[in-house]
Design an enzyme around this catalytic site. Structure first.
Site, short mmCIF file in Angstrom:
data_model
loop_
_atom_site.label_atom_id
_atom_site.label_comp_id
_atom_site.label_asym_id
_atom_site.label_seq_id
_atom_site.Cartn_x
_atom_site.Cartn_y
_atom_site.Cartn_z
N LYS A 52 0.81 -1.20 0.00
CA LYS A 52 0.00 0.00 0.00
C LYS A 52 0.86 1.27 0.00
O LYS A 52 0.37 2.35 -0.26
CB LYS A 52 -0.89 0.01 1.26
N GLY A 53 2.11 1.09 0.36
CA GLY A 53 2.96 2.25 0.66
C GLY A 53 3.10 3.28 -0.43
O GLY A 53 3.30 4.46 -0.16
N ASP B 257 14.89 -0.45 0.80
CA ASP B 257 15.68 -0.66 2.02
C ASP B 257 16.76 -1.69 1.70
O ASP B 257 17.82 -1.33 1.17
CB ASP B 257 14.68 -1.13 3.09
N LYS C 88 17.02 4.14 1.01
CA LYS C 88 17.84 4.02 2.22
C LYS C 88 19.01 3.13 1.84
O LYS C 88 18.93 1.90 1.95
CB LYS C 88 16.99 3.28 3.27
N VAL D 280 11.02 5.51 8.90
CA VAL D 280 10.22 6.69 8.58
C VAL D 280 8.76 6.31 8.30
O VAL D 280 8.47 5.18 7.90
CB VAL D 280 10.79 7.45 7.35
N ASP E 120 3.91 3.40 6.53
CA ASP E 120 3.20 3.11 7.77
C ASP E 120 4.09 2.60 8.89
O ASP E 120 5.24 2.21 8.66
CB ASP E 120 2.13 2.04 7.50
P1 5GP Z 1 13.20 -3.99 1.06
O1 5GP Z 1 12.83 -5.27 0.40
O2 5GP Z 1 13.80 -2.98 0.15
O3 5GP Z 1 14.03 -4.21 2.29
O4 5GP Z 1 11.83 -3.48 1.65
C1 5GP Z 1 11.13 -2.39 1.23
C2 5GP Z 1 9.85 -2.35 2.03
O5 5GP Z 1 10.14 -2.36 3.44
C3 5GP Z 1 9.12 -1.06 1.76
O6 5GP Z 1 8.22 -1.19 0.70
C4 5GP Z 1 8.43 -0.82 3.08
O7 5GP Z 1 7.20 -1.52 3.12
C5 5GP Z 1 9.35 -1.42 4.13
N1 5GP Z 1 10.23 -0.41 4.75
C6 5GP Z 1 11.58 -0.36 4.68
N2 5GP Z 1 12.04 0.70 5.37
C7 5GP Z 1 10.96 1.33 5.89
C8 5GP Z 1 10.80 2.51 6.70
O8 5GP Z 1 11.73 3.22 7.09
N3 5GP Z 1 9.52 2.85 7.01
C9 5GP Z 1 8.44 2.12 6.62
N4 5GP Z 1 7.24 2.56 7.01
N5 5GP Z 1 8.57 1.00 5.86
C10 5GP Z 1 9.81 0.62 5.49
#
Ligand code: 5GP
Length: 183
Positions: free
Chosen positions: A46-47, A106, A134, A157, A163
């Site tokens: 949903k983000g 992330d 990030k 964040v 969320d």
């Molecule tokens: P990745 O697979 O890149 O580690 O994950 C990305 C997902 O992790 C994002 O779509 C989000 O849902 C969640 N996420 C990663 N960092 C944050 C953060 O700082 N805040 C929030 N609310 N969600 C995050």
């Protein structure tokens, strides 16, 4: 602003005006780079919903939108990077020029798997747009981010779609949660 918006556990990282300015810049860039193409913007639920909604209104092209929902198994093993499709696209992307729209990258595992999955569906091109990047916790270091709003430090964040336990998505700014246990 309501008291919810002035939550003392949140520190504003990017204001609504700063976000709007950056989203406008990204929209202008995409407009220039996708002229004459069959652009599909895919929001990852949903983000990305608020970022996508604002970004497409800054793109002066005849585009279409679609949505996917995925879940990552990051709690089990971060390195597995397994991604399950909870909701798939409504329309095929064969021959289309696709931009995947994410809220934040992330570790990069979600988008890495997602681009692998969508990459096999015959799109003409496949690029990534994320509001936030990030870089510090990145595992998939070779993941190419084509359009990025802001690079941020390794903090949790919320706001503008992001969320904490499904809350705070409606905040008009992006805020750092000072104490995640109290978010
Ligand atoms: P990745 O697979 O890149 O580690 O994950 C990305 C997902 O992790 C994002 O779509 C989000 O849902 C969640 N996420 C990663 N960092 C944050 C953060 O700082 N805040 C929030 N609310 N969600 C995050």
């Amino acid at each position: 602003m309501s008291t919810e918006f002035t939550n003392p556990n949140l520190k504003v990282l990017y204001s609504p005006a700063e976000i709007a300015q950056r989203v406008k810049e990204l929209g202008t860039q995409i407009t220039a780079e996708y002229a004459g193409k069959d652009l599909v913007m895919i929001g990852i639920l949903k983000g990305s919903c608020i970022f996508l909604a604002d970004l497409i209104r800054e793109i002066d092209l005849k585009l279409t939108i679609d949505f996917m929902a995925v879940s990552s198994y990051k709690d089990d093993t971060v390195s597995s990077g397994d991604v399950e499709i909870l909701k798939d696209l409504t329309n095929p992307i064969r021959g289309k020029d696709v931009i995947i729209c994410e809220d934040i990258v992330d570790t990069g595992l979600t988008l890495f798997r997602l681009t692998e999955m969508l990459g096999s569906r015959g799109a003409n091109s496949l690029k990534i747009a994320t509001l936030l990047d990030k870089p510090e916790p990145r595992i998939k270091k070779d993941l190419k981010i084509d359009y990025c709003g802001f690079q941020i430090p390794n903090k949790f964040v919320v706001g503008y779609g992001l969320d904490a336990a499904n809350r705070y998505r409606n905040l008009p700014f992006i805020g750092v949660v000072k104490n995640p246990a109290e978010a």
